[in-house]
Design a protein around this motif. Structure first.
Motif, PDB file in Angstrom:
ATOM      1  N   GLU A  94       0.848  -1.180   0.000  1.00  0.00           N
ATOM      2  CA  GLU A  94       0.000   0.000   0.000  1.00  0.00           C
ATOM      3  C   GLU A  94       0.889   1.236   0.000  1.00  0.00           C
ATOM      4  N   ILE A  95       0.618   2.137  -0.946  1.00  0.00           N
ATOM      5  CA  ILE A  95       1.452   3.323  -1.123  1.00  0.00           C
ATOM      6  C   ILE A  95       0.550   4.558  -1.146  1.00  0.00           C
ATOM      7  N   GLY A  96       1.129   5.717  -0.879  1.00  0.00           N
ATOM      8  CA  GLY A  96       0.276   6.908  -0.969  1.00  0.00           C
ATOM      9  C   GLY A  96       0.746   8.075  -0.138  1.00  0.00           C
ATOM     10  N   LEU A  97      -0.233   8.901   0.209  1.00  0.00           N
ATOM     11  CA  LEU A  97       0.030  10.147   0.936  1.00  0.00           C
ATOM     12  C   LEU A  97      -0.933  10.238   2.116  1.00  0.00           C
ATOM     13  N   ASP A  98      -0.432  10.725   3.259  1.00  0.00           N
ATOM     14  CA  ASP A  98      -1.270  10.823   4.444  1.00  0.00           C
ATOM     15  C   ASP A  98      -0.941  12.096   5.201  1.00  0.00           C
ATOM     16  N   ARG A  99      -1.899  12.996   5.265  1.00  0.00           N
ATOM     17  CA  ARG A  99      -1.688  14.241   6.008  1.00  0.00           C
ATOM     18  C   ARG A  99      -2.546  14.291   7.265  1.00  0.00           C
ATOM     19  N   TRP A 100      -2.954  13.104   7.697  1.00  0.00           N
ATOM     20  CA  TRP A 100      -3.699  12.990   8.955  1.00  0.00           C
ATOM     21  C   TRP A 100      -2.762  12.608  10.086  1.00  0.00           C
ATOM     22  N   ILE A 101      -1.846  11.693   9.822  1.00  0.00           N
ATOM     23  CA  ILE A 101      -0.956  11.211  10.875  1.00  0.00           C
ATOM     24  C   ILE A 101      -0.059  12.363  11.349  1.00  0.00           C
ATOM     25  N   ALA A 102       0.069  12.492  12.683  1.00  0.00           N
ATOM     26  CA  ALA A 102       0.768  13.660  13.229  1.00  0.00           C
ATOM     27  C   ALA A 102       2.264  13.651  12.896  1.00  0.00           C
ATOM     28  N   ASP A 103       2.896  12.510  13.089  1.00  0.00           N
ATOM     29  CA  ASP A 103       4.340  12.429  12.884  1.00  0.00           C
ATOM     30  C   ASP A 103       4.606  12.071  11.416  1.00  0.00           C
ATOM     31  N   ARG A 104       4.812  13.097  10.572  1.00  0.00           N
ATOM     32  CA  ARG A 104       4.971  12.806   9.143  1.00  0.00           C
ATOM     33  C   ARG A 104       5.997  13.739   8.518  1.00  0.00           C
ATOM     34  N   ASP A 105       6.606  13.256   7.435  1.00  0.00           N
ATOM     35  CA  ASP A 105       7.492  14.078   6.631  1.00  0.00           C
ATOM     36  C   ASP A 105       6.886  14.070   5.223  1.00  0.00           C
ATOM     37  N   GLU A 106       6.199  15.150   4.886  1.00  0.00           N
ATOM     38  CA  GLU A 106       5.431  15.168   3.637  1.00  0.00           C
ATOM     39  C   GLU A 106       6.327  15.015   2.415  1.00  0.00           C
ATOM     40  N   GLN A 107       7.516  15.595   2.517  1.00  0.00           N
ATOM     41  CA  GLN A 107       8.413  15.529   1.361  1.00  0.00           C
ATOM     42  C   GLN A 107       8.883  14.097   1.101  1.00  0.00           C
ATOM     43  N   VAL A 108       9.252  13.408   2.182  1.00  0.00           N
ATOM     44  CA  VAL A 108       9.700  12.014   2.029  1.00  0.00           C
ATOM     45  C   VAL A 108       8.531  11.140   1.564  1.00  0.00           C
ATOM     46  N   GLN A 109       7.345  11.370   2.137  1.00  0.00           N
ATOM     47  CA  GLN A 109       6.159  10.612   1.681  1.00  0.00           C
ATOM     48  C   GLN A 109       6.004  10.728   0.168  1.00  0.00           C
ATOM     49  N   GLU A 110       6.121  11.947  -0.335  1.00  0.00           N
ATOM     50  CA  GLU A 110       5.904  12.158  -1.770  1.00  0.00           C
ATOM     51  C   GLU A 110       6.997  11.499  -2.611  1.00  0.00           C
ATOM     52  N   GLU A 111       8.233  11.625  -2.126  1.00  0.00           N
ATOM     53  CA  GLU A 111       9.361  11.029  -2.843  1.00  0.00           C
ATOM     54  C   GLU A 111       9.185   9.505  -2.963  1.00  0.00           C
ATOM     55  N   VAL A 112       8.844   8.882  -1.833  1.00  0.00           N
ATOM     56  CA  VAL A 112       8.673   7.425  -1.793  1.00  0.00           C
ATOM     57  C   VAL A 112       7.475   7.003  -2.660  1.00  0.00           C
ATOM     58  N   PHE A 113       6.416   7.801  -2.628  1.00  0.00           N
ATOM     59  CA  PHE A 113       5.230   7.522  -3.444  1.00  0.00           C
ATOM     60  C   PHE A 113       5.595   7.591  -4.928  1.00  0.00           C
ATOM     61  N   ARG A 114       6.312   8.653  -5.300  1.00  0.00           N
ATOM     62  CA  ARG A 114       6.716   8.816  -6.709  1.00  0.00           C
ATOM     63  C   ARG A 114       7.622   7.669  -7.165  1.00  0.00           C
ATOM     64  N   ASP A 115       8.560   7.256  -6.307  1.00  0.00           N
ATOM     65  CA  ASP A 115       9.445   6.139  -6.660  1.00  0.00           C
ATOM     66  C   ASP A 115       8.620   4.887  -6.975  1.00  0.00           C
ATOM     67  N   GLN A 116       7.592   4.653  -6.170  1.00  0.00           N
ATOM     68  CA  GLN A 116       6.804   3.429  -6.350  1.00  0.00           C
ATOM     69  C   GLN A 116       5.860   3.542  -7.552  1.00  0.00           C
ATOM     70  N   LEU A 117       5.396   4.742  -7.839  1.00  0.00           N
ATOM     71  CA  LEU A 117       4.576   4.934  -9.046  1.00  0.00           C
ATOM     72  C   LEU A 117       5.436   4.694 -10.291  1.00  0.00           C
ATOM     73  N   SER A 118       6.683   5.167 -10.251  1.00  0.00           N
ATOM     74  CA  SER A 118       7.583   4.942 -11.394  1.00  0.00           C
ATOM     75  C   SER A 118       7.868   3.457 -11.565  1.00  0.00           C
ATOM     76  N   LEU A 119       8.046   2.762 -10.438  1.00  0.00           N
ATOM     77  CA  LEU A 119       8.284   1.318 -10.507  1.00  0.00           C
ATOM     78  C   LEU A 119       7.069   0.608 -11.120  1.00  0.00           C
ATOM     79  N   ALA A 120       5.876   1.076 -10.751  1.00  0.00           N
ATOM     80  CA  ALA A 120       4.647   0.484 -11.299  1.00  0.00           C
ATOM     81  C   ALA A 120       4.586   0.665 -12.814  1.00  0.00           C
ATOM     82  N   VAL A 121       5.024   1.825 -13.277  1.00  0.00           N
ATOM     83  CA  VAL A 121       5.027   2.082 -14.723  1.00  0.00           C
ATOM     84  C   VAL A 121       6.051   1.161 -15.394  1.00  0.00           C
TER      85      VAL A 121
END
Ligand SMILES: [Zn+2]
Length: 269
Positions: A94-121
């Motif tokens: 399961e991959i994605g973005l979450d801005r509900w969880i308090a302890d988060r790094d939005e930039q890293v979330q996005e980077e990791v999400f993008r890496d996995q979307l590229s892998l899917a392609v």
């Protein structure tokens, strides 16, 4: 004939099932659940998901790094992910973005999400997407991609009905859990009502999203924190209510959602 269902989002590797998974799977089978899409969330649980798949034919795996767990990844996580995906027919999730969880790094979330979307392609694999309070950022990421993954399933969809069209145009399917029946979730219910029949799937998100009283079996196990453990056999119980909301027969809902799940999984391998 007994109705057949696909539980399109579960975490059967969770410790909540450690003691009685075979009983849980037996109840799922008796309830007509023919397939369960089991989502890995971090490098720690990918081997457990693979192990389950090798033992149980009804389980289809997803391997991916969940936005809650991006912090714990190792330097070679993406290579490791690719090697798990190569071992068995599977999706990325399961991959994605979450801005509900308090302890988060939005930039890293996005980077990791993008890496996995590229892998899917690159691997031509469907993706299982988690999005909580991050609809704007999700649309931005997807719209910025030169190529989209061949299919995506947005699990426990909590977005607005207006998002259905643009997301569908990008190849999205949407799954709903019993949580959509929560009186407070009016927005999600409106989206469910507006959902085209050929895009709708159902899930329990077991052991999470504990369903309220009428939508769970009497055998349900209570967890230490006082919540009720969810399990796949609960799906037909709340499907009755979903059919009512969609104004279709239970037969139709079972057939349509099962077909949609099969279509989504076509590219799993
Ligand atoms: Zn999940």
């Amino acid at each position: 004939m007994k109705l057949e269902w696909v539980d399109s989002h579960v975490h059967l590797q969770d410790a909540a099932f450690a003691d009685d998974l075979s009983a849980v799977l037996l109840r799922a089978g008796q309830a007509g659940i023919i397939k369960m899409i089991c989502n890995g969330t971090s490098q720690t649980d990918w081997p457990m998901v693979l192990d389950l798949v090798q033992k149980h034919a009804a389980i289809i795996p997803c391997f991916g790094l969940h936005p809650w767990f991006v912090k714990n990844r190792t330097a070679d996580w993406l290579d490791e992910l690719e090697s798990f995906l190569a071992r068995t027919p599977s999706c990325i999730g399961e991959i994605g973005l979450d801005r509900w969880i308090a302890d988060r790094d939005e930039q890293v979330q996005e980077e990791v999400f993008r890496d996995q979307l590229s892998l899917a392609v690159k691997l031509n694999k469907p993706v299982m997407v988690h999005c909580v309070r991050a609809w704007g950022p999700l649309m931005d990421v997807l719209q910025s991609l030169p190529t989209l993954p061949p299919a995506m399933l947005i699990h426990a969809f909590g977005g607005s009905a207006e998002l259905i069209k643009p997301l569908t145009q990008m190849g999205a399917y949407f799954s709903f859990a019993a949580s959509v029946l929560d009186p407070k979730r009016e927005k999600a219910r409106l989206a469910l009502q507006a959902m085209p029949a050929d895009r709708l799937l159902l899930e329990t998100d077991s052991p999470d999203l504990p369903p309220s009283e009428p939508y769970r079996m009497i055998e349900s196990i209570m967890m230490k924190d006082g919540s009720c453990r969810n399990e796949p056999a609960n799906l037909p119980l709340f499907a009755v209510k979903i059919a009512e909301i969609k104004n279709v027969s239970l037969d139709e809902l079972s057939m349509q959602t099962t077909n949609n799940a099969k279509k989504f999984l076509t590219l799993a391998g």
